[in-house]
Design an enzyme around this catalytic site. Structure first.
Site, PDB file in Angstrom:
ATOM      1  N   GLY A  15       0.832  -1.206   0.000  1.00  0.00           N
ATOM      2  CA  GLY A  15       0.000   0.000   0.000  1.00  0.00           C
ATOM      3  C   GLY A  15       0.860   1.247   0.000  1.00  0.00           C
ATOM      4  O   GLY A  15       2.098   1.184   0.018  1.00  0.00           O
ATOM      5  N   PHE A  16       0.187   2.362   0.006  1.00  0.00           N
ATOM      6  CA  PHE A  16       0.873   3.662  -0.078  1.00  0.00           C
ATOM      7  C   PHE A  16       1.833   3.868   1.100  1.00  0.00           C
ATOM      8  O   PHE A  16       3.045   4.032   0.911  1.00  0.00           O
ATOM      9  CB  PHE A  16      -0.227   4.737  -0.186  1.00  0.00           C
ATOM     10  CG  PHE A  16       0.106   6.061   0.409  1.00  0.00           C
ATOM     11  CD1 PHE A  16       1.209   6.777  -0.028  1.00  0.00           C
ATOM     12  CD2 PHE A  16      -0.713   6.605   1.388  1.00  0.00           C
ATOM     13  CE1 PHE A  16       1.501   8.023   0.517  1.00  0.00           C
ATOM     14  CE2 PHE A  16      -0.432   7.838   1.929  1.00  0.00           C
ATOM     15  CZ  PHE A  16       0.690   8.546   1.509  1.00  0.00           C
ATOM     16  N   ASP A  36       0.432  -8.891   1.784  1.00  0.00           N
ATOM     17  CA  ASP A  36      -0.539  -7.959   1.188  1.00  0.00           C
ATOM     18  C   ASP A  36      -1.410  -8.761   0.229  1.00  0.00           C
ATOM     19  O   ASP A  36      -0.893  -9.590  -0.526  1.00  0.00           O
ATOM     20  CB  ASP A  36       0.215  -6.831   0.439  1.00  0.00           C
ATOM     21  CG  ASP A  36      -0.653  -5.613   0.214  1.00  0.00           C
ATOM     22  OD1 ASP A  36      -1.737  -5.755  -0.399  1.00  0.00           O
ATOM     23  OD2 ASP A  36      -0.273  -4.515   0.642  1.00  0.00           O
ATOM     24  N   TYR A 160     -15.931   2.208   9.615  1.00  0.00           N
ATOM     25  CA  TYR A 160     -14.462   2.239   9.656  1.00  0.00           C
ATOM     26  C   TYR A 160     -13.995   2.701  11.037  1.00  0.00           C
ATOM     27  O   TYR A 160     -13.128   2.067  11.664  1.00  0.00           O
ATOM     28  CB  TYR A 160     -13.950   3.177   8.562  1.00  0.00           C
ATOM     29  CG  TYR A 160     -12.451   3.271   8.461  1.00  0.00           C
ATOM     30  CD1 TYR A 160     -11.673   2.138   8.253  1.00  0.00           C
ATOM     31  CD2 TYR A 160     -11.803   4.502   8.556  1.00  0.00           C
ATOM     32  CE1 TYR A 160     -10.297   2.233   8.150  1.00  0.00           C
ATOM     33  CE2 TYR A 160     -10.437   4.606   8.446  1.00  0.00           C
ATOM     34  CZ  TYR A 160      -9.682   3.471   8.249  1.00  0.00           C
ATOM     35  OH  TYR A 160      -8.316   3.573   8.148  1.00  0.00           O
TER      36      TYR A 160
END
Ligand code: UDP
Length: 337
Positions: A15-16, A36, A160
């Site tokens: 991911g980022f 991942d 979330y």
């Protein structure tokens, strides 16, 4: 020189934020294994990390395509690890609103799996949490003990914050009841190269629109504010927090220093891109769905991280925007091309 070769597992490493973290860990000599499932991550995000690993001083990098919901795989990877950075999560307002069930499962069951595997194998843990857990608390500065003000759990946006709050509670219970060495960071709107606008994140979304000459979609009246922080400020702080024994069992805000409205952000982006784009105000119900609730304001109090690890974000919003622009210019055809 590392006397003992540190073995580090990073979940969500493609991911980022994870990919930037891995580059730093490899450069420091860690052997890194990343897990991942490539859902929102991208193997290409690890190209620079591979180059660091191939250099003389870099540690080894092992990339595993799999899920934190798979306990067996987690056990295999965490067995023998010194530490784990847990970043794998379903993130991004767009993704959470579109797929709330998958988000809940990944963010709750997945994190419980990671906590349990760390306990079983004696690994230290850094849990990546989020400023989203503060919800609609618009106070002048949110410290780690600030109240959480959440909307209905039946509004998917809040799932979330609910899940990440449970994660933190789980982590704290593993610390108090089993003595697990776990520290928590709450990230506030972290931005930088490799972040994608696909899942709602505003900076890459608006920068991409400006570079393509499209209208910049500012949701609501644009007067909502955020404090954006640069990935290059946040990632070293995550490592320092993980390595400081004073942080165990505690949570730390890591956020940007300057508050900016989304409308003003759009104006800065248009200016810096030299773009002819206009700003288009889009009602929330059109952008997401009826009943969608946004935060008017979210301002971090970073004083705990400042006093314990000397955290001081230095990258300006213009530098952050230019970094994203520079990254996207390698991917987006120039306007009129
Ligand atoms: N936003 C916007 N246009 C977009 C995407 C987001 O105006 O194309 C707004 C969004 O409603 C929010 C802010 O920008 O007020 C930050 O959104 P993001 O999803 O990046 O982060 P978060 O809401 O989690 O702070």
């Amino acid at each position: 020189m590392n006397a003992h070769q540190t073995k580090t597992v990073v979940t969500g490493g493609a991911g980022f934020i994870g990919s930037h973290l891995i580059e730093r860990l490899l450069a420091a000599g860690d052997d890194v294994v990343t897990l991942d499932n490539m859902s929102t991550g991208d193997a290409r995000n690890l190209d620079d990390a591979k180059a660091v690993s191939d250099s003389d001083d870099g540690g080894t990098l092992t990339i595993v395509d799999g899920s934190i919901l798979d306990r067996q795989t987690l056990d295999q990877l965490i067995d023998g690890a010194d530490r784990v950075f847990h970043l794998a999560a379903a993130v991004g307002v767009r993704l959470i609103v579109d797929e709330p069930l998958a988000g809940l499962r990944t963010n709750i069951h997945g994190t419980e799996n990671v906590l349990d595997a760390c306990l079983a194998h004696g690994a230290q843990l850094l849990l990546a949490s989020t400023s989203e857990i503060y919800g609609k608390n618009t106070s002048d500065s949110l410290n780690e003990d600030s109240d959480r003000i959440l909307g209905s759990p039946l509004l998917s946006r809040w799932t979330y914050a609910a899940a990440k709050g449970i994660d933190e509670a789980f982590a704290h219970a593993y610390f108090t009841e089993f003595g697990l060495s776990v520290s928590i960071v709450r990230l506030f709107n972290t931005v930088g190269p490799r972040q994608t606008g696909r899942y709602g994140m505003v900076v890459p979304q608006l920068v991409g629109q400006a570079m393509r000459g499209e209208p910049l979609t500012v949701y609501g009246d644009g007067m909502q504010t955020r404090c954006f922080s640069a990935v290059q400020d946040v990632v070293p702080a995550m490592i320092r927090i993980q390595e400081n024994p004073e942080t165990v069992g505690r949570a730390f805000n890591l956020g940007g220093a300057h508050e900016i409205s989304i409308f003003e952000l759009a104006e800065r982006i248009i200016h810096l891109a030299g773009s002819e784009s206009e700003i288009r105000l889009v009602p929330y119900e059109e952008a997401y769905s009826a009943g969608f609730e946004d935060m008017r304001r979210r301002v971090p109090d970073n004083s705990r991280a400042r006093s314990v690890i000397g955290f001081e974000p230095t990258t300006s919003i213009d530098e952050i925007i230019l970094g994203v622009m520079n990254y996207l210019s390698g991917r987006i055809p120039a306007v009129g091309a």
